[in-house]
Design a protein around this motif. Structure first.
Motif, PDB file in Angstrom:
ATOM      1  N   ARG A 160       8.307  12.361 -11.999  1.00 29.62           N
ATOM      2  CA  ARG A 160       7.677  13.615 -12.428  1.00 29.62           C
ATOM      3  C   ARG A 160       8.256  14.096 -13.764  1.00 29.62           C
ATOM      4  O   ARG A 160       7.523  14.584 -14.633  1.00 29.62           O
ATOM      5  CB  ARG A 160       7.864  14.686 -11.356  1.00 29.62           C
ATOM      6  N   LEU A 161       9.572  13.986 -13.937  1.00 34.76           N
ATOM      7  CA  LEU A 161      10.175  14.481 -15.170  1.00 34.76           C
ATOM      8  C   LEU A 161       9.916  13.557 -16.352  1.00 34.76           C
ATOM      9  O   LEU A 161       9.922  14.012 -17.500  1.00 34.76           O
ATOM     10  CB  LEU A 161      11.684  14.686 -14.979  1.00 34.76           C
ATOM     11  N   SER A 162       9.663  12.283 -16.112  1.00 31.41           N
ATOM     12  CA  SER A 162       9.300  11.414 -17.239  1.00 31.41           C
ATOM     13  C   SER A 162       7.858  11.647 -17.661  1.00 31.41           C
ATOM     14  O   SER A 162       7.493  11.372 -18.805  1.00 31.41           O
ATOM     15  CB  SER A 162       9.540   9.942 -16.903  1.00 31.41           C
ATOM     16  N   TYR A 163       7.037  12.177 -16.760  1.00 34.25           N
ATOM     17  CA  TYR A 163       5.707  12.638 -17.173  1.00 34.25           C
ATOM     18  C   TYR A 163       5.811  14.011 -17.848  1.00 34.25           C
ATOM     19  O   TYR A 163       5.179  14.253 -18.877  1.00 34.25           O
ATOM     20  CB  TYR A 163       4.764  12.723 -15.968  1.00 34.25           C
ATOM     21  N   ASP A 164       6.623  14.889 -17.285  1.00 28.11           N
ATOM     22  CA  ASP A 164       6.736  16.243 -17.838  1.00 28.11           C
ATOM     23  C   ASP A 164       8.159  16.759 -17.636  1.00 28.11           C
ATOM     24  O   ASP A 164       8.484  17.309 -16.573  1.00 28.11           O
ATOM     25  CB  ASP A 164       5.740  17.182 -17.158  1.00 28.11           C
ATOM     26  N   PRO A 165       9.027  16.595 -18.644  1.00 29.88           N
ATOM     27  CA  PRO A 165      10.415  17.051 -18.482  1.00 29.88           C
ATOM     28  C   PRO A 165      10.573  18.566 -18.472  1.00 29.88           C
ATOM     29  O   PRO A 165      11.680  19.063 -18.221  1.00 29.88           O
ATOM     30  CB  PRO A 165      11.116  16.432 -19.707  1.00 29.88           C
ATOM     31  N   ASP A 166       9.486  19.288 -18.728  1.00 34.63           N
ATOM     32  CA  ASP A 166       9.562  20.745 -18.691  1.00 34.63           C
ATOM     33  C   ASP A 166       9.356  21.326 -17.293  1.00 34.63           C
ATOM     34  O   ASP A 166       9.401  22.547 -17.117  1.00 34.63           O
ATOM     35  CB  ASP A 166       8.530  21.355 -19.642  1.00 34.63           C
ATOM     36  N   ARG A 199       0.841  -1.195   0.000  1.00 36.86           N
ATOM     37  CA  ARG A 199       0.000   0.000   0.000  1.00 36.86           C
ATOM     38  C   ARG A 199       0.880   1.251   0.000  1.00 36.86           C
ATOM     39  O   ARG A 199       0.670   2.177  -0.796  1.00 36.86           O
ATOM     40  CB  ARG A 199      -0.925   0.015   1.211  1.00 36.86           C
ATOM     41  N   GLU A 200       1.855   1.270   0.877  1.00 36.08           N
ATOM     42  CA  GLU A 200       2.737   2.424   0.971  1.00 36.08           C
ATOM     43  C   GLU A 200       3.566   2.591  -0.296  1.00 36.08           C
ATOM     44  O   GLU A 200       3.731   3.706  -0.811  1.00 36.08           O
ATOM     45  CB  GLU A 200       3.654   2.263   2.191  1.00 36.08           C
ATOM     46  N   PHE A 201       4.073   1.485  -0.823  1.00 39.81           N
ATOM     47  CA  PHE A 201       4.914   1.535  -2.010  1.00 39.81           C
ATOM     48  C   PHE A 201       4.124   2.042  -3.219  1.00 39.81           C
ATOM     49  O   PHE A 201       4.567   2.935  -3.951  1.00 39.81           O
ATOM     50  CB  PHE A 201       5.477   0.142  -2.296  1.00 39.81           C
ATOM     51  N   LEU A 202       2.941   1.488  -3.431  1.00 37.28           N
ATOM     52  CA  LEU A 202       2.131   1.877  -4.579  1.00 37.28           C
ATOM     53  C   LEU A 202       1.622   3.312  -4.456  1.00 37.28           C
ATOM     54  O   LEU A 202       1.542   4.043  -5.456  1.00 37.28           O
ATOM     55  CB  LEU A 202       0.964   0.898  -4.743  1.00 37.28           C
ATOM     56  N   ASP A 203       1.294   3.729  -3.244  1.00 41.10           N
ATOM     57  CA  ASP A 203       0.888   5.126  -3.055  1.00 41.10           C
ATOM     58  C   ASP A 203       2.032   6.079  -3.407  1.00 41.10           C
ATOM     59  O   ASP A 203       1.819   7.124  -4.036  1.00 41.10           O
ATOM     60  CB  ASP A 203       0.431   5.360  -1.614  1.00 41.10           C
ATOM     61  N   GLU A 204       3.242   5.712  -3.005  1.00 41.90           N
ATOM     62  CA  GLU A 204       4.393   6.550  -3.345  1.00 41.90           C
ATOM     63  C   GLU A 204       4.621   6.567  -4.854  1.00 41.90           C
ATOM     64  O   GLU A 204       4.937   7.615  -5.428  1.00 41.90           O
ATOM     65  CB  GLU A 204       5.650   6.037  -2.630  1.00 41.90           C
ATOM     66  N   MET A 205       4.472   5.427  -5.501  1.00 40.81           N
ATOM     67  CA  MET A 205       4.598   5.403  -6.960  1.00 40.81           C
ATOM     68  C   MET A 205       3.632   6.385  -7.611  1.00 40.81           C
ATOM     69  O   MET A 205       4.006   7.153  -8.498  1.00 40.81           O
ATOM     70  CB  MET A 205       4.332   3.990  -7.486  1.00 40.81           C
ATOM     71  N   ALA A 206       2.374   6.348  -7.165  1.00 40.96           N
ATOM     72  CA  ALA A 206       1.372   7.245  -7.755  1.00 40.96           C
ATOM     73  C   ALA A 206       1.724   8.706  -7.491  1.00 40.96           C
ATOM     74  O   ALA A 206       1.586   9.555  -8.393  1.00 40.96           O
ATOM     75  CB  ALA A 206      -0.003   6.918  -7.191  1.00 40.96           C
ATOM     76  N   ARG A 207       2.171   9.024  -6.293  1.00 40.54           N
ATOM     77  CA  ARG A 207       2.538  10.415  -5.987  1.00 40.54           C
ATOM     78  C   ARG A 207       3.631  10.914  -6.939  1.00 40.54           C
ATOM     79  O   ARG A 207       3.661  12.087  -7.295  1.00 40.54           O
ATOM     80  CB  ARG A 207       3.007  10.525  -4.538  1.00 40.54           C
ATOM     81  N   HIS A 208       4.535  10.010  -7.311  1.00 35.74           N
ATOM     82  CA  HIS A 208       5.635  10.404  -8.188  1.00 35.74           C
ATOM     83  C   HIS A 208       5.314  10.197  -9.669  1.00 35.74           C
ATOM     84  O   HIS A 208       6.192  10.375 -10.513  1.00 35.74           O
ATOM     85  CB  HIS A 208       6.899   9.633  -7.814  1.00 35.74           C
TER      86      HIS A 208
END
Length: 809
Positions: free
Chosen positions: A556-562, A240-249
């Motif tokens: 975050r940068l792989s979603y939006d490198p800008d 739960r903690e690991f997947l939540d952190e993945m989503a946050r990032h």
């Protein structure tokens, strides 16, 4: 300005929207509306009795949160229900406001629309809801309806303070909601304006070698990291903690890698004795003698010394992983299961199963296991396969690709016949096979078929533009895409963080018509709970939380490198208010550039050939790298860096080739180290009682001392190479001086390292690592220089490094 100003916040930015009615009105009505808006501004500016600042002790006005409650297909959902990704975003927003002391009132959709004048945040995840918000608040539509895309819109001021996230799917709405939660934490919500967001890379993943059980190991199990995390793999709190952190990032792919996972995951009707009850680990001390192919990852002596970690039936195990995959789905994360082949641990000897590639019973077992895996786990997005490390090169009907098709390909087809609506993505790694044979054998696969390439071999922290994929891209068929395996076998201990490096790395990846996505992670470590700390938390901290800044940057940068560095500076300021965030980011970035610089200079492509934390390879390769190894070593292909012998040849000929020279590499490392140490010295007095900040600065200091060590070693190698060529004592004296300095830097490194991390530690790819003990090997470099005989190094024009072959046609 008080409540009135809050009600008209953003008025000056959006005045044009206020004065453009929708639907169009008569001219006198437009004028009246403009006059009304301007009058409101005048009132706020010139009537202090109405617009004076609220007292500092006044409680902030409440904020309203309104979340779309439609189902994933856009139809109305049960009253009060919210899609799980949106519920997660809402919980993050709620927590952020609570931490700020602001009351958050959560309204249903219709009530939220009707709460005129209130400050409101909307999360919309369906076209219908987006249209409703656009019409109601006179805001523009989202700029894209691509998966995971979203828009943030601020309503005209005359509509009240309204921020709306518009998305065509739940994942995009979740990401938009996470943006708003972040803005609340950073106190920048008032600055949020209109913006549109579409993922730069559609699938952004984590590679996780998963130690399920001593009887069903992964590739990393002969290590302390794996043994310390077997129990955690069966803890829902962990996932739960690991997947939540993945989503946050903003990561949205989790790949779970295991040599032979089926006995721990499924019950196969045709082979009932294979399924395993309970979770077990061995009590036998492990060592560095295991095969690099994984063939002896389960030894008889280990099975004679088993300890039960947790009691679970196979049915309970199945339910556990269904729950994990459902939670991943609720965070917008796809789960894939990857295997190496072929391994039969826990199945060998049962029902006639053996490790023979020609055993028809074994083939039937794998086919049935794949079928049951697909049928058992409806949230499993796909399967990844490897034609190694234990498949033979054969030219008959049992060749690698024939075997893989008859097991995995036919297994998926069997499942799809039973579940025709099911789509299972198959990711076939290039490793130890050829593209032509893959495409020939898999042409009838009933679903998406992708390939997978080791993008930076084993070292993502080297160059931002690894050159290896250039051999593959021209030959990749136009209807196929590859995934990028982005291996981090560089940094296990430390907290890395350089936005510039991550941004350039992401931008250099091939575009979506060639690349389906990436997954990053180590083979020599397990990203479970941290186990190295001399000051462990209870429970032990997740690696993804300890190294949060690194994961944040890559996700975050792989979603939006800008995304600008200013955002990351604000994030650091919020997390570490004790110190100037700009100075911390600068020092962190400089420290994080040390490992890429040294690995570009001293290149060992696969994990067992180079571990920069310890200047080490596996004992069966070379072990500790000596000053002679640095003289004879190779630089990373395409890096533009000269190795020592090429540089020496240029010096002797009076014409040094173009490129970064070894002395320049040493100077660059020393400069990075000096900048880092200055930054740490400035920041330390302000760290206060913040444990995380203290440990982070300790990591930066460790990076710096190790950078200085490598700088001294490279300078020593250069000087010693010149002494070897000329016999001039001045060069040996210079080498001794540089290597003496290097030894002092290693001692400082060992002191800082052991202040925070335990030693020795067993890693599966390089064996035992003991930083303080390696000081003995560091000292041997000095002795070697003192005793060096000229002419020891024989130059060969055909020197070629050992090299992995990530692509075969």
């Amino acid at each position: 300005m008080g409540v009135l100003l809050c009600r008209i916040m953003g008025l000056d930015r959006n005045l044009a929207k206020c004065s453009t009615p929708n639907p169009p009105q008569k001219g006198h009505a437009v004028a009246l509306r403009q006059q009304t808006c301007w009058f409101a501004m005048v009132v706020c500016c010139w009537m202090p009795s109405l617009c004076r600042a609220e007292p500092a002790s006044a409680k902030p006005p409440p904020m309203m949160l309104v979340v779309d409650s439609a189902s994933s297909d856009g139809t109305a959902a049960t009253a009060g229900t919210v899609l799980p990704p949106l519920a997660f975003a809402a919980s993050e927003i709620r927590r952020a406001f609570t931490d700020r002391g602001v009351t958050l009132v959560e309204l249903d959709w219709q009530s939220g629309l009707e709460a005129d004048g209130a400050a409101r945040l909307f999360l919309a995840a369906t076209p219908q809801a987006c249209r409703t918000l656009a019409e109601r608040f006179q805001i523009g539509p989202a700029g894209s309806d691509a998966p995971q895309s979203y828009a943030v819109r601020r309503a005209p001021a005359c509509k009240g303070t309204v921020l709306a996230v518009l998305s065509a799917d739940a994942a995009g709405a979740m990401y938009g909601g996470l943006d708003l939660a972040e803005a609340v934490r950073l106190r920048t919500l008032d600055e949020v304006g209109d913006s549109d967001h579409t993922p730069f890379i559609a699938r952004r993943g984590i590679k996780f070698n998963i130690p399920l059980d001593a009887r069903t190991p992964s590739y990393s199990d002969n290590s302390d990291a794996a043994q310390q995390n077997i129990a955690e793999m069966w803890s829902f709190d962990f996932w739960r903690e690991f997947l939540d952190e993945m989503a946050r990032h903003r990561f949205n792919v989790l790949t779970l890698w295991n040599l032979h996972p089926f006995p721990s995951l499924v019950q196969v009707p045709e082979f009932p004795d294979v399924a395993l009850a309970d979770i077990k680990r061995t009590t036998l001390p492990l060592d560095e003698t295991f095969s690099h192919t994984g063939s002896d990852m389960v030894r008889p002596a280990m099975l004679e010394n088993l300890q039960t970690v947790k009691r679970l039936s196979i049915g309970e195990k199945i339910q556990f992983w269904r729950d994990v995959m459902q939670h991943a789905h609720d965070r917008g994360i796809e789960v894939y299961l990857f295997t190496w082949n072929m391994f039969t641990f826990a199945a060998d000897g049962k029902h006639g199963i053996t490790s023979s590639q020609t055993n028809e019973t074994t083939i039937a077992y794998f086919r049935a296991s794949v079928r049951e895996t697909v049928l058992t786990y409806p949230r499993l997005a796909g399967i990844g396969i490897t034609a190694g490390e234990r498949l033979e090169n054969r030219s008959d009907q049992y060749g690698k690709e024939q075997w893989l098709w008859r097991t995995y390909g036919e297994g998926v087809r069997d499942a799809v016949r039973l579940q025709p609506e099911r789509q299972v993505r198959l990711i076939h790694r290039f490793h130890q096979t050829g593209q032509a044979e893959i495409l020939r054998q898999w042409q009838d696969y009933p679903g998406p078929l992708d390939l997978s390439f080791k993008y930076a071999i084993a070292h993502m922290y080297a160059a931002t533009n690894p050159p290896f994929i250039h051999a593959a891209l021209p030959h990749l068929p136009p209807d196929r895409r590859t995934w990028l395996t982005v291996r981090n076998d560089d940094i296990y201990s430390f907290r890395w963080g350089d936005p510039q490096f991550a941004r350039e790395f992401v931008r250099a990846m091939p575009r979506p018509d060639r690349v389906a996505g990436f997954y990053m992670g180590p083979d020599g470590y397990v990203w479970g709970r941290e186990f190295l700390s001399t000051e462990p938390e209870t429970p032990r901290e997740l690696v993804i939380r300890k190294q949060w800044f690194s994961f944040l940057l890559w996700g975050r940068l792989s979603y939006d490198p800008d995304l600008p560095d200013q955002l990351f500076q604000q994030v650091l300021a919020q997390r570490f208010p004790e110190v100037p965030a700009g100075r911390l980011l600068a020092a962190w970035s400089q420290a994080s550039r040390i490992f890429p610089q040294i690995t570009r200079f001293f290149w060992g492509d696969i994990d067992l050939r180079w571990f920069p934390e310890a200047c080490l390879s596996h004992p069966r390769h070379k072990g500790f790298y000596t000053v002679r190894d640095f003289i004879e070593g190779h630089t990373m292909p395409g890096s533009g860096i000269l190795d020592v012998l090429t540089w020496r040849r240029g010096v002797s000929q009076g014409a040094i080739p173009e490129g970064q020279t070894p002395p320049q590499v040493a100077d660059a490392l020393a400069a990075l180290a000096d900048d880092t140490l200055r930054g740490v010295a400035e920041l330390r007095p302000h760290q206060g009682a913040n444990k995380e900040l203290r440990l982070t600065l300790g990591d930066l200091e460790a990076f710096a001392h190790l950078g200085n060590y490598y700088a001294g070693k490279i300078r020593g190698a250069c000087a010693l190479s010149l002494f070897d060529a000329t016999g001039e004592p001045v060069h040996r004296e210079s080498a001794v001086g540089h290597l003496t300095a290097a030894a002092a830097h290693w001692q400082r490194y060992a002191t800082v390292y052991t202040r925070q991390y335990i030693q020795p530690v067993l890693y599966n790819r390089v064996g035992f690592v003991d930083i303080p003990k390696l000081a003995e090997r560091v000292a041997e470099d000095l002795q070697s220089a003192q005793q060096w005989k000229p002419g020891t190094i024989l130059e060969r024009q055909d020197r070629k490094p050992q090299a992995d072959t990530p692509f075969r046609r």
